[in-house]
Write a protein that holds these residues in place. Structure first.
Motif, short mmCIF file in Angstrom:
data_model
loop_
_atom_site.label_atom_id
_atom_site.label_comp_id
_atom_site.label_asym_id
_atom_site.label_seq_id
_atom_site.Cartn_x
_atom_site.Cartn_y
_atom_site.Cartn_z
N UNK A 27 -151.36 63.45 34.64
CA UNK A 27 -150.99 62.63 34.65
C UNK A 27 -150.86 61.47 35.73
N UNK A 28 -151.63 60.50 35.04
CA UNK A 28 -152.06 59.63 35.94
C UNK A 28 -150.62 58.85 36.69
N UNK A 29 -150.86 57.91 37.24
CA UNK A 29 -150.27 57.08 38.04
C UNK A 29 -149.58 56.52 37.48
N UNK A 30 -147.72 55.56 37.33
CA UNK A 30 -147.32 54.68 37.35
C UNK A 30 -145.55 55.15 36.67
N UNK A 31 -145.07 54.22 35.95
CA UNK A 31 -143.90 55.01 35.13
C UNK A 31 -143.52 55.38 33.81
N UNK A 32 -142.34 56.34 33.44
CA UNK A 32 -142.33 56.90 32.76
C UNK A 32 -141.13 57.70 32.45
N UNK A 33 -140.36 58.34 31.47
CA UNK A 33 -139.02 58.34 31.11
C UNK A 33 -139.00 59.70 31.51
N UNK A 34 -138.07 60.25 31.87
CA UNK A 34 -137.99 62.02 32.08
C UNK A 34 -137.15 61.78 31.09
N UNK A 35 -136.55 63.10 29.70
CA UNK A 35 -135.51 63.57 29.07
C UNK A 35 -135.77 64.60 28.67
N UNK A 36 -133.88 65.40 28.97
CA UNK A 36 -133.79 66.50 29.09
C UNK A 36 -133.29 66.62 27.75
N UNK A 37 -133.44 67.43 26.62
CA UNK A 37 -132.56 67.86 25.17
C UNK A 37 -132.51 69.08 25.42
N UNK A 38 -131.59 69.61 24.52
CA UNK A 38 -130.37 70.64 24.33
C UNK A 38 -130.38 70.77 22.50
N UNK A 39 -130.87 71.77 21.82
CA UNK A 39 -130.34 72.06 20.41
C UNK A 39 -131.24 70.85 19.82
N UNK A 40 -132.04 70.62 20.70
CA UNK A 40 -133.01 69.11 19.82
C UNK A 40 -131.87 67.43 19.99
N UNK A 41 -130.82 67.63 20.88
CA UNK A 41 -130.65 66.74 20.94
C UNK A 41 -130.28 66.17 22.37
N UNK A 42 -130.97 64.62 22.77
CA UNK A 42 -131.74 63.81 24.06
C UNK A 42 -130.16 64.16 24.35
#
Length: 738
Positions: free
Chosen positions: A713-728
Motif C-alpha cells: 500500500x502506498x504511503x499516506x493516511x488511511x482508515x482501518x476498520x473492524x467489522x463483525x457480522x457485517x457491522x462496522x
C-alpha cells in the motif's frame, strides 16, 4: 528560649488559625496499593498511542483527593497534568505545580512519584524519580540510586559505651517492621530504640527514637555505607555555618551527589532547643555519637530523637525550592499561572504544599545554639488574581499546622481539599467565557518566630533555614455545560409520568456550567427556556446552545401510569456483546417490547421487538443482546407498546465500550500488529480504506493477535476498520510511511 520581642510581635499580629483539619495525603494508615484507574477507563479518554505509555493506568498521590479520575496523558507538560472525573466526565481537573512533576524521558513525560511501591512483603521501591529510593527489610538497609550509581545506608549497628567504659555491640533487629507508602517504622530495632524512615522526593529522613534513659556514657550508631564504583565520601564543613556534613561525590567529576545533614537531636520536653550529635567517619562507617551530656541530662525528657537525613543534591535533581518566609506581619509570596479552557465554568480548587522547618540562623550565628523553628509557627494563605482567598478572611485567618505533632521541625505536607474554606472563591471570581483565560494563584507564607539576620531567613529559598516552601501545587476543577444534571455527556434525559394523562407538564432543561446566554431550539419549534405541553405519552427535545456555540440536548419522555409493572431492566457488557435483561411483575394489555438504541442519548432507533408473554399478576423474564455495540457510549431503553396504540418508555441504561482493537505501530512502515482485547471466539474482518472509501486491504481473522503486511500500500493516511457480522464496530486512522 525565644526572645520576648518575638513573642510580643506574635501576640500583636497573630491572625486566627483556620481549625478545619487539613488533609495529609502522605499520612497513610498502613500500606495502600498505588492509586490507579482501569485500562478500560483509560482507553475512553486517551488516544491509542498512549496505551503503551509507562504511566497508562497509574496515578500519583497528588491526583485529586478522594475522587476517582482518569488522566489524559496527552496533556502532560513538565509542570502540569489533566484529569477527567470517572463518574462525571463533564468534570475535569488541571493540576499545576511550582516544580516539575513530570520528567521527559525518550520523548515521553513520566510522572515523578516518590511514593513507595511494594516489591514483596519486605522490599519496597519508589516510583519514578531522578534519585530512586528503596528499603529492604530483609537485608536491613535503605538505598538511593541514580543512573549507574547507588548508595546503601541505614545498615546500622549500635555500640553501647557503658558508664564503666565497657563496650557492647548490638546487632539490629528488623523483625517488627511496618511500612506505608511514604514511611517505614522498625519497632525496637535495638532495645528501647525505634527507627522511623520517611521518604520524599530526593530525600530520606531517618530518626532513631530513644524511648528511655539507658544509663550509658555513649550511644554510637554505626551506619555501614556501601557505594557503587565511581562514588566516594568524606566529611566536609564547607557550608555557611561550618557544620560537619557527609558528602558523597562522583570521583570522576568531583560533583557532590548526596549529602547527609548533621544529626539534629531533640527531646520531648516541648523546648525548641536542639543539639547536634557528632559525626565521625571510620573507613566506610558513618558514626553518629550521642553522648552522656545529653542522654543523662535530667532536664531532657524522653524519648530523645536523633535525625540524620540523606538528601540528593546532584545536577539532575528536581531543582531547588520555591521561597523562604518572613516574620509576621511581613510575608513572602509565589505565583502559579495556568490556562483554563474556554467554554467551561471554573468551579473549585485544591491546594497542596511541602513546607520544611529547620532552625533559626540568627541564634546559631550569634550564640552557637540550635533554636528550632516549628511547623506550628508557619502561617499560609492562598489568593487568586481575581480576588479570591483561602481561607475566608485571610490574611486575618490563616492555614496553620495545629496538631501537637506540629511542634517540631521537619516536613509539613498538607492538602486543602476541594470545598474547603474559600477554595471555590479562588476560581469562581473568574468569569465563565468562551476563550481560554490565564489564572494566577499566589501562596503567601510568614512565620511567628525568628528574625531575619545576616542575609539569612528571608524570602530567598537558598538562604532560608527557619521555614521554607519546597514546592506547592494547585488543582482547578472545571465543569462543562450540561442539561438535566447529566454529568456524563451533558445530554440529559428526564422521564415524566403524568398521574392521569390529562394535565400539563412544564419542561425545563436547566442548563448548567456553560457560558450564558443560552438559546433554545425545541422539537415543537419553540425557542423559550421552558415550554408547557400536554401530559400525554410523548417525547420532546430541546437543543440548548451556550454563548460559545456548545450544544447539548435535553430529552423529556412523558408517560402515563404503567398498565404493565416492570421489575427491573439491566444492561451488561460480556465479551464485547451487550446483554439486556428485564422482567415484569404484571402485564395488562401489553403487546410487545421494542428495544431502542442510541449512540448519543438523543437519536433513537429500534433494533428488535420481543412479544409480551406475561399477563395480569403473572411475572415474566426477557432477554436480548446487541451483538455489535459501537466504541464509546451506547444507550438502551425499552418501549412498551400497548394494545390501544399507546406506549411507555423504560429508564435508560448506558454502556461504555473501550477500543476492542489496537493497531501498532501507528504510523506504520510495512507490518501492523492487530491486537484484540476481548477473548471471545468470533470472526472479524479488517478493512483498510483510503479517504475516497476505496478498500485497499481486507482480511478475516479469529486470533487475538494478528500481524498484517501493508507493504504493497502506498504511503499516506488511511482508515482501518473492524467489522463483525457485517457491522462496522470500530475505526481508527492509520498512517503508512514506507
Amino acid at each position: 528560649m525565644k526572645f520576648f520581642s518575638a513573642i510580643l510581635l506574635a501576640l500583636l499580629f497573630a491572625p486566627s488559625a483556620w481549625l478545619q483539619e487539613l488533609v495529609d495525603v502522605k499520612n497513610i494508615d498502613g500500606y495502600q496499593n498505588p492509586r490507579n484507574y482501569s485500562t478500560k477507563d483509560g482507553r475512553l479518554h486517551n488516544d491509542p498511542e498512549f496505551y503503551s505509555h509507562p504511566d497508562f493506568g497509574k496515578l500519583t498521590f497528588q491526583a485529586p483527593y478522594e475522587i476517582e479520575v482518569i488522566e489524559d496523558i496527552s496533556k502532560r507538560t513538565e509542570y502540569e497534568r489533566y484529569y477527567i472525573d470517572k463518574f462525571h466526565p463533564a468534570y475535569f481537573y488541571i493540576e499545576k505545580s511550582s516544580k516539575k512533576i513530570n520528567l521527559e524521558v525518550n520523548g515521553q513525560f513520566i510522572a515523578i512519584d516518590p511514593s513507595m511501591h511494594r516489591v514483596n512483603d519486605d522490599v519496597f521501591s519508589s516510583g519514578f524519580q531522578s534519585y530512586k529510593t528503596g528499603i529492604d527489610a530483609i537485608n536491613q538497609r535503605t538505598s538511593m540510586s541514580f543512573g549507574e550509581h547507588f548508595v546503601n545506608f541505614n545498615h546500622t549497628k549500635l555500640k553501647l559505651v557503658h558508664l564503666d567504659l565497657i563496650e557492647e555491640i548490638i546487632e539490629p533487629d528488623w523483625s517488627d517492621f511496618e511500612m506505608n507508602n511514604f514511611e517505614a517504622y522498625v519497632f525496637n530495632i535495638f532495645p528501647n530504640i525505634d527507627m522511623q524512615i520517611q521518604f520524599f522526593e530526593g530525600r530520606v529522613k531517618s530518626n532513631f527514637i530513644i524511648k528511655q534513659n539507658m544509663n550509658v556514657k555513649e550511644l554510637i550508631f554505626i551506619d555501614e555505607l556501601f557505594v557503587s564504583d565511581g562514588l566516594d565520601f568524606l566529611l566536609s564543613s564547607q557550608n555557611p555555618f561550618g557544620l560537619n556534613y557527609l558528602e558523597i561525590y562522583n570521583t570522576e567529576s568531583s560533583q557532590t551527589e548526596i549529602v547527609v545533614e548533621p544529626a539534629r537531636s531533640f527531646d520531648a520536653s516541648g523546648s525548641n532547643e536542639s543539639w547536634l550529635s557528632e559525626f565521625q567517619l571510620d573507613d566506610n562507617k558513618l558514626l553518629v555519637i550521642a553522648d552522656s551530656a545529653h542522654l543523662n541530662d535530667p532536664n531532657n525528657v524522653y524519648p530523645i530523637t536523633i535525625d540524620p537525613t540523606f538528601i540528593a543534591v546532584g545536577p539532575i535533581t528536581n531543582g531547588g525550592g520555591v521561597m523562604g518566609s518572613l516574620l509576621s506581619p511581613s510575608s513572602c509570596a509565589n505565583n502559579i499561572n495556568l490556562v483554563f479552557p474556554g467554554g467551561s465554568e471554573p468551579w473549585d480548587t485544591q491546594v497542596t504544599w511541602t513546607l520544611f522547618s529547620d532552625f533559626c540562623a540568627q541564634f546559631l550565628i550569634d550564640f552557637g545554639v540550635f533554636i528550632d523553628c516549628w511547623n506550628s509557627e508557619a502561617e499560609i494563605w492562598v489568593t487568586s488574581g481575581c480576588g479570591g482567598n483561602s481561607p475566608v478572611g485571610s490574611p486575618g485567618t490563616i492555614w496553620a499546622c495545629t496538631l501537637p505533632a506540629c511542634n517540631t521541625f521537619g516536613f509539613w505536607v498538607p492538602t486543602i481539599p476541594f470545598a474547603s474554606s474559600g477554595t471555590q472563591s479562588l476560581v469562581q471570581c473568574y468569569p465563565t467565557q468562551c476563550v481560554n483565560q490565564n489564572m494566577q494563584f499566589t501562596i503567601n507564607l510568614d512565620r511567628t518566630f525568628c528574625n531575619s539576620a545576616y542575609g539569612n531567613d528571608g524570602c530567598n529559598w537558598a538562604t532560608s533555614y527557619c521555614q521554607s516552601l519546597d514546592d506547592w501545587s494547585v488543582t482547578v476543577q472545571g465543569r462543562s455545560v450540561e442539561t438535566l444534571s447529566n454529568t456524563v455527556t451533558g445530554n440529559g434525559t428526564q422521564n415524566i409520568f403524568d398521574a392521569d394523562c390529562a394535565g400539563t407538564q412544564t419542561l425545563d432543561p436547566t442548563p448548567l456550567y456553560g457560558v450564558p446566554g443560552y438559546t433554545y431550539a425545541w422539537s415543537t419549534g419553540a425557542t423559550t427556556p421552558t415550554i408547557v405541553v400536554p401530559g400525554t405519552v410523548s417525547t420532546f427535545t430541546a437543543d440548548v446552545t451556550d454563548a460559545c456555540g456548545t450544544t447539548v440536548t435535553a430529552t423529556f419522555d412523558i408517560g402515563c401510569p404503567l398498565a404493565t409493572e416492570m421489575n427491573d431492566f439491566e444492561a451488561e457488557l460480556k465479551n464485547g456483546i451487550v446483554e439486556l435483561e428485564w422482567s415484569t411483575i404484571s402485564e395488562t394489555d401489553l403487546t410487545n417490547f421494542e428495544i431502542e438504541k442510541s449512540n448519543n442519548g438523543i437519536d433513537w432507533r429500534s433494533f428488535g421487538i420481543i412479544d409480551a408473554t406475561g399477563g395480569e399478576n403473572i411475572s415474566s423474564e426477557y432477554q436480548a443482546s446487541d451483538q455489535s455495540p459501537q466504541v464509546g457510549l451506547n444507550y438502551y431503553r425499552l418501549k412498551l407498546n400497548n394494545e390501544d396504540g399507546t406506549s411507555t418508555l423504560s429508564d435508560v441504561k448506558v454502556i461504555q465500550i473501550e477500543h476492542l482493537f489496537s493497531f501498532k505501530p501507528n504510523p506504520a512502515n510495512d507490518l501492523v500488529q492487530v491486537q484484540r482485547s476481548t477473548e471471545k471466539n468470533s470472526t472479524y474482518a479488517i478493512e483498510v480504506t483510503d479517504f475516497f472509501g476505496k478498500i485497499v486491504f481486507e482480511k478475516l481473522f479469529e486470533e487475538s493477535n494478528e500481524t498484517i503486511d501493508l507493504s504493497d500500500i502506498e504511503s499516506g493516511t488511511y482508515i482501518m476498520s473492524v467489522t463483525r457480522n457485517g457491522v462496522k464496530i470500530e475505526s481508527q486512522r492509520l498512517i503508512i510511511a514506507h
